[in-house]
Design a protein around this motif. Structure first.
Motif, PDB file in Angstrom:
ATOM      1  N   PHE A  73       0.842  -1.195   0.000  1.00  0.00           N
ATOM      2  CA  PHE A  73       0.000   0.000   0.000  1.00  0.00           C
ATOM      3  C   PHE A  73       0.878   1.246   0.000  1.00  0.00           C
ATOM      4  O   PHE A  73       1.728   1.413   0.883  1.00  0.00           O
ATOM      5  CB  PHE A  73      -0.914   0.012   1.234  1.00  0.00           C
ATOM      6  N   LEU A  74       0.643   2.111  -0.972  1.00  0.00           N
ATOM      7  CA  LEU A  74       1.341   3.388  -1.071  1.00  0.00           C
ATOM      8  C   LEU A  74       0.316   4.500  -0.917  1.00  0.00           C
ATOM      9  O   LEU A  74      -0.608   4.620  -1.726  1.00  0.00           O
ATOM     10  CB  LEU A  74       2.052   3.503  -2.415  1.00  0.00           C
ATOM     11  N   ALA A  75       0.465   5.294   0.138  1.00  0.00           N
ATOM     12  CA  ALA A  75      -0.483   6.365   0.427  1.00  0.00           C
ATOM     13  C   ALA A  75       0.129   7.702   0.050  1.00  0.00           C
ATOM     14  O   ALA A  75       1.228   8.038   0.501  1.00  0.00           O
ATOM     15  CB  ALA A  75      -0.856   6.358   1.908  1.00  0.00           C
ATOM     16  N   LEU A  76      -0.582   8.470  -0.771  1.00  0.00           N
ATOM     17  CA  LEU A  76      -0.155   9.811  -1.139  1.00  0.00           C
ATOM     18  C   LEU A  76      -1.039  10.800  -0.406  1.00  0.00           C
ATOM     19  O   LEU A  76      -2.250  10.881  -0.674  1.00  0.00           O
ATOM     20  CB  LEU A  76      -0.244  10.015  -2.657  1.00  0.00           C
ATOM     21  N   GLU A  77      -0.436  11.516   0.537  1.00  0.00           N
ATOM     22  CA  GLU A  77      -1.193  12.417   1.402  1.00  0.00           C
ATOM     23  C   GLU A  77      -0.399  13.710   1.579  1.00  0.00           C
ATOM     24  O   GLU A  77       0.749  13.684   2.011  1.00  0.00           O
ATOM     25  CB  GLU A  77      -1.440  11.750   2.765  1.00  0.00           C
ATOM     26  N   VAL A  78      -1.026  14.830   1.238  1.00  0.00           N
ATOM     27  CA  VAL A  78      -0.336  16.114   1.290  1.00  0.00           C
ATOM     28  C   VAL A  78      -0.356  16.727   2.687  1.00  0.00           C
ATOM     29  O   VAL A  78       0.423  17.642   2.977  1.00  0.00           O
ATOM     30  CB  VAL A  78      -0.961  17.082   0.257  1.00  0.00           C
ATOM     31  N   TRP A  79      -1.202  16.214   3.576  1.00  0.00           N
ATOM     32  CA  TRP A  79      -1.420  16.803   4.905  1.00  0.00           C
ATOM     33  C   TRP A  79      -0.658  16.011   5.949  1.00  0.00           C
ATOM     34  O   TRP A  79      -1.048  14.897   6.301  1.00  0.00           O
ATOM     35  CB  TRP A  79      -2.927  16.815   5.202  1.00  0.00           C
ATOM     36  N   ARG A  80       0.450  16.556   6.439  1.00  0.00           N
ATOM     37  CA  ARG A  80       1.287  15.811   7.377  1.00  0.00           C
ATOM     38  C   ARG A  80       0.552  15.374   8.640  1.00  0.00           C
ATOM     39  O   ARG A  80       0.761  14.248   9.113  1.00  0.00           O
ATOM     40  CB  ARG A  80       2.531  16.626   7.753  1.00  0.00           C
ATOM     41  N   PRO A  81      -0.318  16.204   9.260  1.00  0.00           N
ATOM     42  CA  PRO A  81      -1.057  15.710  10.429  1.00  0.00           C
ATOM     43  C   PRO A  81      -1.875  14.455  10.142  1.00  0.00           C
ATOM     44  O   PRO A  81      -2.062  13.614  11.026  1.00  0.00           O
ATOM     45  CB  PRO A  81      -1.947  16.898  10.811  1.00  0.00           C
ATOM     46  N   GLY A  82      -2.378  14.311   8.911  1.00  0.00           N
ATOM     47  CA  GLY A  82      -3.097  13.087   8.561  1.00  0.00           C
ATOM     48  C   GLY A  82      -2.179  11.878   8.581  1.00  0.00           C
ATOM     49  O   GLY A  82      -2.561  10.796   9.045  1.00  0.00           O
ATOM     50  N   ILE A  83      -0.954  12.042   8.071  1.00  0.00           N
ATOM     51  CA  ILE A  83       0.012  10.943   8.119  1.00  0.00           C
ATOM     52  C   ILE A  83       0.339  10.602   9.564  1.00  0.00           C
ATOM     53  O   ILE A  83       0.415   9.427   9.943  1.00  0.00           O
ATOM     54  CB  ILE A  83       1.285  11.301   7.335  1.00  0.00           C
ATOM     55  N   GLY A  84       0.527  11.627  10.391  1.00  0.00           N
ATOM     56  CA  GLY A  84       0.795  11.379  11.804  1.00  0.00           C
ATOM     57  C   GLY A  84      -0.332  10.623  12.481  1.00  0.00           C
ATOM     58  O   GLY A  84      -0.096   9.702  13.274  1.00  0.00           O
ATOM     59  N   ALA A  98       5.601  -0.041  12.582  1.00  0.00           N
ATOM     60  CA  ALA A  98       5.022   0.298  11.285  1.00  0.00           C
ATOM     61  C   ALA A  98       4.613  -0.986  10.575  1.00  0.00           C
ATOM     62  O   ALA A  98       5.270  -2.024  10.728  1.00  0.00           O
ATOM     63  CB  ALA A  98       6.033   1.065  10.437  1.00  0.00           C
ATOM     64  N   LEU A  99       3.533  -0.934   9.825  1.00  0.00           N
ATOM     65  CA  LEU A  99       3.159  -2.080   9.001  1.00  0.00           C
ATOM     66  C   LEU A  99       4.161  -2.193   7.849  1.00  0.00           C
ATOM     67  O   LEU A  99       4.423  -1.202   7.146  1.00  0.00           O
ATOM     68  CB  LEU A  99       1.747  -1.909   8.455  1.00  0.00           C
ATOM     69  N   PRO A 100       4.736  -3.369   7.625  1.00  0.00           N
ATOM     70  CA  PRO A 100       5.783  -3.486   6.608  1.00  0.00           C
ATOM     71  C   PRO A 100       5.294  -3.285   5.187  1.00  0.00           C
ATOM     72  O   PRO A 100       6.109  -3.038   4.289  1.00  0.00           O
ATOM     73  CB  PRO A 100       6.305  -4.908   6.812  1.00  0.00           C
ATOM     74  N   ASN A 101       3.997  -3.378   4.973  1.00  0.00           N
ATOM     75  CA  ASN A 101       3.455  -3.243   3.610  1.00  0.00           C
ATOM     76  C   ASN A 101       2.804  -1.885   3.362  1.00  0.00           C
ATOM     77  O   ASN A 101       1.974  -1.738   2.461  1.00  0.00           O
ATOM     78  CB  ASN A 101       2.457  -4.368   3.318  1.00  0.00           C
ATOM     79  N   VAL A 102       3.195  -0.864   4.144  1.00  0.00           N
ATOM     80  CA  VAL A 102       2.659   0.489   3.972  1.00  0.00           C
ATOM     81  C   VAL A 102       3.805   1.491   3.854  1.00  0.00           C
ATOM     82  O   VAL A 102       4.743   1.466   4.660  1.00  0.00           O
ATOM     83  CB  VAL A 102       1.750   0.896   5.154  1.00  0.00           C
ATOM     84  N   ARG A 103       3.697   2.368   2.863  1.00  0.00           N
ATOM     85  CA  ARG A 103       4.603   3.509   2.753  1.00  0.00           C
ATOM     86  C   ARG A 103       3.783   4.740   2.395  1.00  0.00           C
ATOM     87  O   ARG A 103       2.736   4.644   1.755  1.00  0.00           O
ATOM     88  CB  ARG A 103       5.669   3.285   1.672  1.00  0.00           C
ATOM     89  N   PHE A 104       4.282   5.894   2.824  1.00  0.00           N
ATOM     90  CA  PHE A 104       3.633   7.176   2.557  1.00  0.00           C
ATOM     91  C   PHE A 104       4.551   8.049   1.714  1.00  0.00           C
ATOM     92  O   PHE A 104       5.776   7.979   1.826  1.00  0.00           O
ATOM     93  CB  PHE A 104       3.369   7.941   3.868  1.00  0.00           C
ATOM     94  N   VAL A 105       3.931   8.901   0.907  1.00  0.00           N
ATOM     95  CA  VAL A 105       4.639  10.004   0.273  1.00  0.00           C
ATOM     96  C   VAL A 105       3.850  11.273   0.592  1.00  0.00           C
ATOM     97  O   VAL A 105       2.651  11.353   0.314  1.00  0.00           O
ATOM     98  CB  VAL A 105       4.769   9.834  -1.245  1.00  0.00           C
ATOM     99  N   GLU A 106       4.524  12.237   1.209  1.00  0.00           N
ATOM    100  CA  GLU A 106       3.886  13.510   1.562  1.00  0.00           C
ATOM    101  C   GLU A 106       3.954  14.411   0.329  1.00  0.00           C
ATOM    102  O   GLU A 106       4.940  15.103   0.089  1.00  0.00           O
ATOM    103  CB  GLU A 106       4.621  14.135   2.747  1.00  0.00           C
ATOM    104  N   VAL A 107       2.864  14.394  -0.464  1.00  0.00           N
ATOM    105  CA  VAL A 107       2.972  14.954  -1.796  1.00  0.00           C
ATOM    106  C   VAL A 107       1.595  15.274  -2.364  1.00  0.00           C
ATOM    107  O   VAL A 107       0.578  14.725  -1.926  1.00  0.00           O
ATOM    108  CB  VAL A 107       3.699  13.930  -2.708  1.00  0.00           C
ATOM    109  N   ASP A 108       1.562  16.156  -3.351  1.00  0.00           N
ATOM    110  CA  ASP A 108       0.356  16.434  -4.129  1.00  0.00           C
ATOM    111  C   ASP A 108       0.165  15.277  -5.109  1.00  0.00           C
ATOM    112  O   ASP A 108       0.891  15.146  -6.093  1.00  0.00           O
ATOM    113  CB  ASP A 108       0.542  17.755  -4.879  1.00  0.00           C
ATOM    114  N   ALA A 109      -0.816  14.435  -4.842  1.00  0.00           N
ATOM    115  CA  ALA A 109      -0.988  13.204  -5.627  1.00  0.00           C
ATOM    116  C   ALA A 109      -1.327  13.486  -7.076  1.00  0.00           C
ATOM    117  O   ALA A 109      -0.871  12.776  -7.984  1.00  0.00           O
ATOM    118  CB  ALA A 109      -2.083  12.345  -4.995  1.00  0.00           C
TER     119      ALA A 109
END
Length: 220
Positions: A73-84, A98-109
């Motif tokens: 799972f790759l999550a693209l989320e521009v709002w850092r508090p949401g990632i937190g 951390a779940l090993p199958n999840v990564r985030f990118v703090e970015v405009d998707a």
């Protein structure tokens, strides 16, 4: 961020949040368009990839990744508090890891997905409850338009699925008009997405009398 979310960020971000080159410096939300992510290297394996656009507080992401450890799972989320917030939920679900199958990118998707991932590399794309921009003059800001549909179509593998949900009936109609008219995408379901849990945002929409619409389109 609230203290518990900040603590989760401080403990897990270095593992779960990808540090990618930015176009205009470290604080930019635009990834360098020359960068294409090597997903197999990021996760250390080859598995079906789900891309969530706007993971919010992480309800669907944590549920999906927990129930499908065989998917990445790759999550693209521009709002850092949401990632937190999501990292805090993940930490609660795993006992602090951390779940090993999840990564985030703090970015405009909308911008990043034009170049970040290889064509045909994504099993599912999730766009659950995107900002409806309800005022007529703001409709041009909605993420689900013909241009973005083309971006998603490029990303999906043959037979891959784009799952969407909204609690704004007018936005649901707009989504249908845009996606039904798009060559290569075919509506296959209006049932609730199988891994989408009930969230406080959805519950609030229901309480305010707004119908929930789920859509699933497949790349032919």
């Amino acid at each position: 961020m609230p203290r518990t979310h900040q603590a989760a960020w401080d403990r897990l971000a270095h593992v779960a949040v990808l540090d990618l080159p930015r176009l205009n410096g470290d604080s930019s939300t635009v990834v360098d368009p020359t960068v294409e992510l090597d997903v197999d290297e990021v996760f250390g394996r080859r598995a079906p990839l789900v891309v969530e656009i706007g993971s919010g507080s992480g309800d669907a992401l944590v549920t999906g990744a927990t129930e499908h450890p065989d998917w990445d799972f790759l999550a693209l989320e521009v709002w850092r508090p949401g990632i937190g917030h999501t990292l805090a939920k993940m930490s609660s679900a795993t006992g602090g890891e951390a779940l090993p199958n999840v990564r985030f990118v703090e970015v405009d998707a909308e911008v990043a997905l034009r170049t970040l991932l290889a064509a045909g590399s994504v099993h599912e794309v999730w766009t659950f409850f995107p900002d409806p921009w309800p005022k007529q003059r703001h409709h041009k800001r909605r993420i689900v338009d013909a241009g973005f549909a083309g971006t998603v179509l490029r990303l999906l593998e043959p037979g891959g699925t784009w799952r969407l949900a909204t609690d704004w009936a007018e936005y649901a109609r707009s989504m249908r008009e845009v996606l039904d008219a798009h060559d290569g995408l075919r509506l296959v379901s209006t049932d609730r997405a199988p891994l989408r849990p009930m969230t406080r945002f959805e519950r609030r929409g229901i309480e305010e009398g707004r119908p929930i619409t789920d859509l699933a389109y497949v790349r032919d």
